[in-house]
Structure formats: C-alpha cells, structure tokens
Design an enzyme around this catalytic site. Structure first.
Site, PDB file in Angstrom:
ATOM      1  N   SER F   9      35.517  44.528  37.988  1.00  0.00           N
ATOM      2  CA  SER F   9      34.722  44.177  39.171  1.00  0.00           C
ATOM      3  C   SER F   9      33.897  45.363  39.619  1.00  0.00           C
ATOM      4  CB  SER F   9      35.647  43.751  40.310  1.00  0.00           C
ATOM      5  OG  SER F   9      34.889  43.581  41.476  1.00  0.00           O
ATOM      6  N   HIS F  34      32.327  41.324  36.657  1.00  0.00           N
ATOM      7  CA  HIS F  34      32.538  40.551  37.882  1.00  0.00           C
ATOM      8  C   HIS F  34      31.752  41.204  39.021  1.00  0.00           C
ATOM      9  CE1 HIS F  34      34.986  37.705  40.263  1.00  0.00           C
ATOM     10  NE2 HIS F  34      35.051  38.649  41.187  1.00  0.00           N
ATOM     11  N   ASP F  36      31.014  41.004  43.112  1.00  0.00           N
ATOM     12  CA  ASP F  36      31.374  40.460  44.415  1.00  0.00           C
ATOM     13  C   ASP F  36      30.158  40.427  45.331  1.00  0.00           C
ATOM     14  OD1 ASP F  36      34.080  40.108  43.849  1.00  0.00           O
ATOM     15  OD2 ASP F  36      34.621  42.117  44.508  1.00  0.00           O
ATOM     16  N   MET F  38      29.112  39.666  49.068  1.00  0.00           N
ATOM     17  CA  MET F  38      29.782  39.518  50.365  1.00  0.00           C
ATOM     18  C   MET F  38      28.776  39.660  51.499  1.00  0.00           C
ATOM     19  SD  MET F  38      33.377  41.505  49.576  1.00  0.00           S
ATOM     20  CE  MET F  38      32.812  43.034  48.818  1.00  0.00           C
ATOM     21  N   HIS F  67      30.818  36.239  42.049  1.00  0.00           N
ATOM     22  CA  HIS F  67      31.789  35.672  42.998  1.00  0.00           C
ATOM     23  C   HIS F  67      31.150  35.644  44.379  1.00  0.00           C
ATOM     24  CE1 HIS F  67      36.037  36.349  45.016  1.00  0.00           C
ATOM     25  NE2 HIS F  67      35.447  35.250  45.400  1.00  0.00           N
ATOM     26  N   MET F  69      31.063  35.336  47.990  1.00  0.00           N
ATOM     27  CA  MET F  69      31.860  35.334  49.215  1.00  0.00           C
ATOM     28  C   MET F  69      30.909  35.340  50.393  1.00  0.00           C
ATOM     29  SD  MET F  69      34.947  37.949  48.216  1.00  0.00           S
ATOM     30  CE  MET F  69      34.149  38.843  46.872  1.00  0.00           C
ATOM     31  N   MET F 138      42.510  33.555  44.069  1.00  0.00           N
ATOM     32  CA  MET F 138      42.608  34.860  44.728  1.00  0.00           C
ATOM     33  C   MET F 138      44.078  35.242  44.859  1.00  0.00           C
ATOM     34  SD  MET F 138      39.514  35.792  45.158  1.00  0.00           S
ATOM     35  CE  MET F 138      39.994  37.356  45.941  1.00  0.00           C
ATOM     36  N   ASP F 174      42.072  37.298  40.685  1.00  0.00           N
ATOM     37  CA  ASP F 174      41.354  38.422  41.289  1.00  0.00           C
ATOM     38  C   ASP F 174      42.163  38.932  42.477  1.00  0.00           C
ATOM     39  OD1 ASP F 174      39.525  40.227  42.333  1.00  0.00           O
ATOM     40  OD2 ASP F 174      38.044  38.722  42.903  1.00  0.00           O
TER      41      ASP F 174
END
Lengths: 221, 221, 221, 221, 221, 221
Positions: F9, F34, F36, F38, F67, F69, F138, F174
């Site tokens: 990640s 990966h 993230d 956010m 991913h 979020m 998660m 994750d």
C-alpha cells in the site's frame, strides 16, 4: 437600456396543460421561458430537472431561462446545458465555486446569471462582472409560497443598475411580479420580468397586460 | 395472490403531452400512476415535487403511487400526502428513520411502501412488516438512464414473496419493465408493474400489451 | 441472567426541577441515569451535550448512561467521556465507523453500547460482539414524541438475547416503558429499563412500581 | 437610545440548580433569559432544544431570548416559537434563507434577531433591516470555551449602531461580558448584554454589578 | 514592502520524483513549499493530508505553506500543525468559523492565512485583520485544471494591499503564475508567489526565471 | 483457489522516496500497487487523488488497486479510471448507489471490488455477486492509525469464502498485515494481501518474507 423581456415561469403553469400554455406563450411572443429547478434542499420545494428541460426544448423555440435553486449547482450545469438551457442562473448562496460555475456556462457558449436571494447584497458581483450576463434579483424568498412582493428590493435593483453601468448585463426580477410590481421594477432598472402565478391565472390576458405595461411590442408571427 | 396492477410512470411521459397521456391511461384503466420524486442528491436526477402531485391529482382519479427518491424523505412526507399522494414509498437507503417514515404515512391513512435498491437485501423488512403495504423492488438503478433489466433481482422478488407469506403486502417492480420482463417478474411473484419508457413510446398499444401479458381485465368505463 | 437495572431518562424530567428529581432517584437507588444526546439532525430534537453531562456528574454518583442520537458520533465521544459518561451507546445507523466508535470507548475504559432503531436488525452486531457491553433496543422511534410501545420489537429482544448467549452483554430497552411494557420486555430478555415520561409524572411512586415489577431489591442507603 | 437590558445566559448556569438560579434572576429583575441552542454541527457543542424552552417557559415570565446556533435553523423555528421563544436570533452564516427565517419569526408575532459571528461583517443586514428587531454581535466565537473578549468587535458595534440609525433595533453583545467589557460595549452602542459564566459564578452579586454598571434601574417587585 | 518570496506548489510536481524536486528547490533557495490539501468536496480534486505533510517535513527545512481546500477545516487544523505545517491558510468560503480557525492556528504559534476564491471580496477580512498573517488571492478557480490567469483579480490584489496598509501581512497569489503573470501580480502588490505547473516543467530553470523577475536574491548555501 | 497476490500500500511508503520504493517493488514482482484514496470525511484522513494515480501509472506497470475511502464515490469513479486505476473498490458504507458504482466500473472494463468495514456483514454482497471481482475485508478500521489486526475478522473471511464458492472473486485483506497475520488470513481464505507500514519499514526484506509465507513464486525479470 437593455431590451425589456417577459419570462413566464413554467412552474406557475398547470403541468397537465403545458401544451396549451406553451402555445399561448408562443403566439403572444413571450421572450423567455423561465424554468425553476428546485431540489428540496437549497429551497423547500422540488421541481423540474434536465429531462424536463429537454422535453420543453423539443416543443418550443422560446429560449429557456433556467433558474438553479439547488445545492452545489456545479454538479449539474453540464447536463442542463446538454438538455437545452439557454441561460443558466446560479444562486450566490448555493455554491463555494460561483466563479467556476459561471466559467463553465460561458465556456459552453450559454448566458450566465447570478441570483441574489433577498438578504444577499450585490457585493458578491464585484469581481465576476466580466462573466455575468444577467443578475436575477429575487423579490420574494425562493421556493416559498404565498408571498408578497418585497419593496425593500427596489434599492437593490438600483444598486445593481449602478454597478453594471453600461455593460451588457440584464437585470431580471422574480417574485410576485404583476401589473403593479412590474411597473415599479421597470422604473427601478429591471429589464427582464419573471411571472408565474399571476400570468397563468389567465395566460393570454395577463401576458398582454404585462407586455403593455412594460412597453414590449407585440411582434407579428 | 394479490391483485395484479399496472402503474405507468409519469416520468417516462413527455411533460408537454401530459393531458393526452393521462386521458389514454384513464381510458385504458391503468391502476396506478407512478410518480418519481428525485432530488439530485439521493439520485443523479431531479424531478417532480408535491406541487406537481397536486396538479396531477386535480386532473385524474387514478391513485397516485409516489416513489420518493430523495434524501431524508421524513422532511417531505406530510406535504406529499397533503398534495394528494395515495401511496408513498421510501427507500431503505435514504433515511435513518425508516420506521418513523412509515408510521407517519400510515397515521395519515395512506399506503406505505419500502423500496429496495439493487444492492439492498430484504433483511431490513423483518421488523417493520406490520407497517408495510408494498415492497418496491428496483430492477434497475434508481435515477439512472439507459439500463437493462437486472435478472439478478428475480431471486429477491421470490425472497420477499416468501417473507410476506399471506400478509396483505404488494410487490412492485420498477425498471425496464416491458412485455418480456413483466412476464418473468409476474412469475417470480411481483404484482404491481411500473413501466415508463416502454409504455410511453406507444401508450395505448403498450398498456394493452402489458395488461394482456399480466392478465389484467379491461374494465368497462 | 444479567443484573436487572432501572435507568430513568433525564430528558423526561423537568429541567428546572433536576436537583429534586436527582435526590429522589438517589434515595430510591436507581441504577443508571440515562441521558439523551440529540442534535436535531440524526433525530428531530435537540438536547443535552457534554457540558450537561459534566454538571450532572458533579451532582450525582449514579452512573451516566449516555445515548448518542447524533450524526457522526465519532466527533464527540472523547468529549463525552471526559465529561463523565460511564456508558456510551452509538446508533448503528448514525455512523460508518461503528467499530471504531466502540473501540474508542473501550480504549478509554468505559462501557460501549450499540443502539438499534426500530427498523434495524441485529445483523450488524455479528462482527463486533467482542466490543459490545450493551445492546439498546429502541421500542419507539428515537427523538419522536407521543408514541406507543412497539410490540413488534419483542422478537428483536429475543433474537439479540439468543445472539449474545452467555456473553457479558446487557440488553437495554427504551421507549414507552411503564409497568406493563417493562414486564413484557423483562420476559423477552431485556435487563436494563429506560423510562422517562412515565417515571417523572410521579417519580418516587413510579420508580417503586417499576422496581417491584422488575424485582429490583431496594437497597438501604 | 434603546432600553438597556441584561440577559443572563442559561447555558452558563449549573443545570441542576436551575430552579434556584431562575428565582434569583426573577428577584433581581433581569430583563431577558438568553438560551443557547447548539447542535454540534454549526458549533462544536450541543445544548438545549425546544423541549427545554417549553419547560423554562412554564417556570418563568422572563422573556426567552433564543440564540439559534444550529445548521439550517429554518427547520426548527416553528417548534421553538410554539415552545415559548419570545425572541429568536438566527446566525447569518447558518442559512441560505436568512430573509425567510426572519419572515417566519415575524409572521408569528415574535421578535427576530440576526447574529454576526466574529468574522462576519454587517453588510448582510443592508436589505433586511425592515425585518430585524435585534442584531446580536458575537464578541467571542460561538460555541467555544475559554475565550477572551474580542476588542476588535467594538468597531462592529459602532458600525451597526450607525447602520440602524433611529430604527427600533436593539444591539445585543454576547461573549465574555463582565463588568469591564459590558461598560465598553455600552459605550460603543450595545444595549442588550448577554452574560453567562461571569454572572453564574455569583449570580445575585454579579447581576447587581452589571445592572449598576449598565445603569439598569432595580425595579420593585 | 514585505519580503518577496517564491512558493513552488508540490501538487505540480511528479509525486514519484519528489526527492529530486525537493533537492532542486533547496539548492535554489525557494522560500516556501506550498502544499495543496484537497478533499474532493470543497474542490473537485483530492490530494495530500497531514501524513504527507509529516513526510515532507522530515525531508526538508523549507517552511511548509499549507493551503486547506477542504470543508470544515476546523476539524483538521490541529493535526496539520502537529504534522509540521508552518503556515495554514483557510478559505473564507469553507467554514462558518473563520475567526475560530485563525485563532487556533495563532494559538499554536503558526502563521495564519485567509484565502479568497475568485468571486470572494476582501470584505470578509475587515474584522479579523488582527489575526491574519497572509491573504491568499486565488487567480484561478481552486481545484480545477487547465485554467488561465484571471486578470480580473489584479484589482483585488490592489484592494487588499490598500486594506492592510502597513500591517505585517503578506499577499500571496496562486493560479497560473509564470514569468508574465508573476510580474503583473508583483506590480499590483503581491509578495508571495505560488507556482506549480509552470515551475515543474523545468524546475531549476523556471525557479531561476521567477526569482529573477521577482528580484529575489540567490542566497549562498 | 485464486492466485495469491501481494499488494503493497503506497500510503505506507515515504512519499519522498516513491521512486526508489517503486523500483524495489518492481524488482521483487509485487502483484498490485494498493492506493488509498481518503477524503477526510468518510475516514479521518486525507490522501491521494486521481492526479496521483495518473503519476504513478506513468512510472510503473504494476496494476493499480484503488481503495476508495470517500463519501459518494460515484462522483469520482470516472476520473480514477481515466487516470489509470485497474481495480476500484467501493465501501459498502459509503454510498447508497453501490450497485450503480460497480456497474460503472465494469462498463469501463475495470475490476470492481466491494469493501467491508469491520462492523459490516457480507449480507450486502448477496444481490450483487455478479458484478463483484473482489471483496476487500478490512482487518483494521479504515483511515485510523496505530491499530492491531482484528482476529474477529477471520470468520468473516471464511463467510465470504463460503458465499463466493467457485466464482472468480478474490478476497483481499487490509490492515496490520505482517508475516503472522498474513498466514492466518491465508488459511482463512484470503488471497490478496495489502500491507503498508510493515512492508515499508524494510521494503525488500519484508516483501520477500511475505512472498515466502504466502508461497508466491519469485518471478524472473
């Protein structure tokens, strides 16, 4: 002075009689068709989206004057333009991206308006005048029913008139416009007149009355 | 089995032709008029508010089946009932007060529905069955255009059918319902059929086709 | 079975008489003081914040059982714990961070509850049971007035009872709890009883009635 | 000049001692009871809703001066008026419907205030002066703790004073008002003085000090 | 006049080449490293949070000039300061707690800026000048791509320059700043120059060009 | 069983060392990168937007596993796909349009994942399995720091494994994945392993350890 125009508001018409009302408006040469877009969040009412704009466009050549009463109008400007909006007006209070909204409208070759709710001052126009084609001054609270014309908005019309000087910017008024209030708004400096409830109680007659008061010539078809 | 009913969706009709379309629907004895209320936030479209419900109610006796696709529907239930809604359906995903919404609808003597978006399971119905008159199972994504019927929703129809057992609860389907998909939803257990785009491409003919497929008797006027 | 406890809800008491009501509750050995925190957004009412928790804590040793009826409770958990909350319960419907909320409460050494609104199933408890000290089952809609006890919640009490098996988890009920409904919730498996309006119409008497029905021993001071 | 008034803020009082504090305030003839309504969203605190207003109203004749520190106050104005609010003040920053909020308050026969947070200029008052009974100038940040009086707000008091000229409009100040700061606000033009923390550290004494400084006559009971 | 400074914007650099770009910036003595924080809600882009600030801080001594383009920045000021922000600028349009935000920044000993989006007038600065260290005037729309410098912002620079008089307040400009536009902003009164896309197409060369145009002396290391 | 894959990640890597870290990952044949995303609203952190995806894509051929979020991910799916995302995973809790989001991803020819936060049950997958390429479970709370692996998620991995049977659906985990927790997740049925903090404390070594434990063959370059 800018050309005086009449803009009946389709939200004031009976939705089931639209074909007939459209025909009367066309025969009487109204200048614009005002369409209220409301999302039940920026205002306390829901009405009309881009699909309806598209349907109206298919049936009439009257330019569509779309009044966005929705939160974050930046999400929907493109879809309303694609659907056929000719003028799109954005509430100063509805977005933190006012300049960006106007830019998007102008980039697509449409006319851009800024709407001022009753409590809003014209101060917010100062740095965006170069992008503004129209200032819409609300003379009632947007999205509310049964209201009376706010005379306290007349000085605002004059103030905006002063600000725009000789630029090509229209001043539109919206809210309880009838034969009496249209006249005083005209004197104050407005040149586009939205009218919904008043016109559609007797469409042909009231369009004529307003056109006469506003000195709008009946064009021949 | 519950009575099979056809519910043309007014959002699929040309807004300028509503008078004519309403007349055809009445002459062909459709059971319900489905009205999509959309706020541009819960779904990516805006359409129809309580003012339009009121206008429709004035023109027709067909019961109004109102599908609330808005955030926080609890804000507007009262105004839609006052305007003339006969059935009000609430999306499970749109509110943290689902039970409260149903209670308000029932307390005012109207029928209450719960709508399940495609990803939503019927699990949420378990503790509120006593307040539910109808379960609306979306067979496309609400508020989106150009979609195809989701066959993956057929097991959901069966699951809901199983859950309601012999209670007086209707199962409505909405989304790309045409002659083919209506039949398979009927087999799966649905008894109210919303259809918009399909019906209004040729209103009279397609209502008849659906009524025939669904075995709905043509009543005499 | 877990210890049976009575938790009068301070929102049901006259705010101007709190000193007197607190005294009666202490003299009658109520087990918990239930405090409703409402933000006018998650529910349609506003009441009590952490400053009020702090003031209550200063005046009483009765443990404070705080029911968070607010959006995004993760913003305020720390401040409520600092103010003196002993138990904090989070609505499953109010946050996308339910597990995180419970973790924060547990990390600070307080008891953590999960609240289920009437339409909510206990399914959401399955993967967080290790963090849950209490499940609060609403037997009316949170934040609404003038409601009657929902008998349809009794199977939910039983379902939760089944899920928790022999874990140290309390089942609390809240909503129109009086002498009659307390008894049936007790039978169904609840062991903590919130009561507001009922108790404070005649505080001492009604506490005694509930304690008797619930078989809670009057401790000596 | 408008009548000088003292408005103790109930949020500064110990909630458990309200009966006693109310009695002292009544005996000392305070003019208004200021009630802070906070939702944890417009400000970082939660406190007091319409139910508490109703309870306070039942116990006292001191007019209730309600300060709405909540998002979208238009949702709750009616319920606060029904509960007994005599003055309702709306933050300019909290709504896109400021004029509408004032209108609703005035239509129900109550007094309407506009609140200006520290960074807010009085510009927003220009077109709504006809609906305003009071301008509340925050001299600390709303909803925050442990702050000192902002001297930079004194020119704002003077500016508002100038704007209202001889209209019947009160100027209220709120935020760290004590014997020293009350005096300088009075000089600057304020005539209603909210005080919470300072007053309730020694209620009777500090009310008297402020009344003396502000030259408010002790009326006989 | 305030010291002229160059503030390359890290969002304009290739994230994979940061080490190299940082080295060039340090060797060329840029004054500030501008960091755009975007949340996909206040603006239509997402980028950089406090974790990235912390990483940058570990690698460079260039002061970090953090531009908060997020909703409700009050939620994150503390975490950005803890991570190493030296200057934090808050959009006037992003918060109803502007004064509070500035206060929090100042209380922690950092420099506080206020950002004005293109349509925003400097009016909002009037009552908070005592807390402002920098005014950031956007010369394009924040968070949008492919824009041209707005000449209509030049009068705003002059207006702010006028307002701040001889106070210790910097004027920063951000948006399509290159050799040509930097010069005209300098003439108008700006003294801090953010530049992203322009600089990082040829970092060393373009830093030098801007430093030369802005008459910033090349310091020896 | 599905192919076992390692997905470092990028949020766990030092942003200033990305070039070097990318090189190590490529040389060691990690399967996915990966990323993230956010927004500081769905989770309490801000990081990486589509512009960063585009930059990463330019530098590496490792497929990008994004991913999301963020609140309302439907707003940004298109821009992330255009920027180069190969897999896009949507949190069940972040949208009321889950099915629609997956549809959009699939229509653009990318792989679609559904993410389950710790408290979320796999129930929500039942009616959308036909659109799901990956389920991301998660094993810590998304967006929070300093957490330990939740063993209580192992039964969820097994439950999802059971649900997907022999469909072509990956199970990704994750959250605090290291040599110990990777092994037990593998046993439980996971086949894609995200790891951030653990890997980047000693990138080459820890990739190798994980690859060995997970029995991922070292491919030759």
């Amino acid at each position: 002075m800018r050309k005086v125009q009449l803009a009946p508001s389709v939200f004031g018409a009976d939705i089931v009689n639209l074909k007939e009302e459209l025909k009367i408006m066309e025969q009487n040469n109204v200048d614009l068709l005002h369409v209220d877009v409301m999302d039940g969040a920026f205002v306390n009412r829901i009405a009309f989206g881009s699909d309806h704009i598209r349907m109206l466009k298919k049936h009439t050549n009257i330019p569509l004057d779309v009044h966005m009463m929705i939160e974050r109008p930046e999400r929907y400007i493109d879809s309303f333009i694609d659907a056929g909006a000719d003028i799109i007006s954005i509430h100063q209070e509805s977005t933190v991206m006012l300049e960006h909204c106007l830019q998007v409208i102008k980039n697509k070759g449409r006319l851009a308006g800024v709407v001022l709710s009753p409590a809003t001052t014209p101060e917010c126009l100062r740095y965006i005048m170069n992008l503004v084609d129209m200032v819409l001054i609300m003379t009632v609270n947007p999205g509310e029913g049964k209201q009376t014309f706010m005379k306290s908005m007349l000085p605002k019309i004059r103030e905006v008139k002063e600000m725009i000087q000789d630029k090509n910017i229209d001043i539109e008024v919206d809210g309880s416009i009838d034969e009496e209030t249209a006249a005083i708004c005209l004197s104050a400096g407005a040149n586009i007149f939205v009218s919904g409830g008043y016109i559609f109680t007797d469409t042909e007659k009231n369009i004529s009355i307003l056109q006469k008061i506003l000195n709008i010539p009946k064009k021949h078809i």
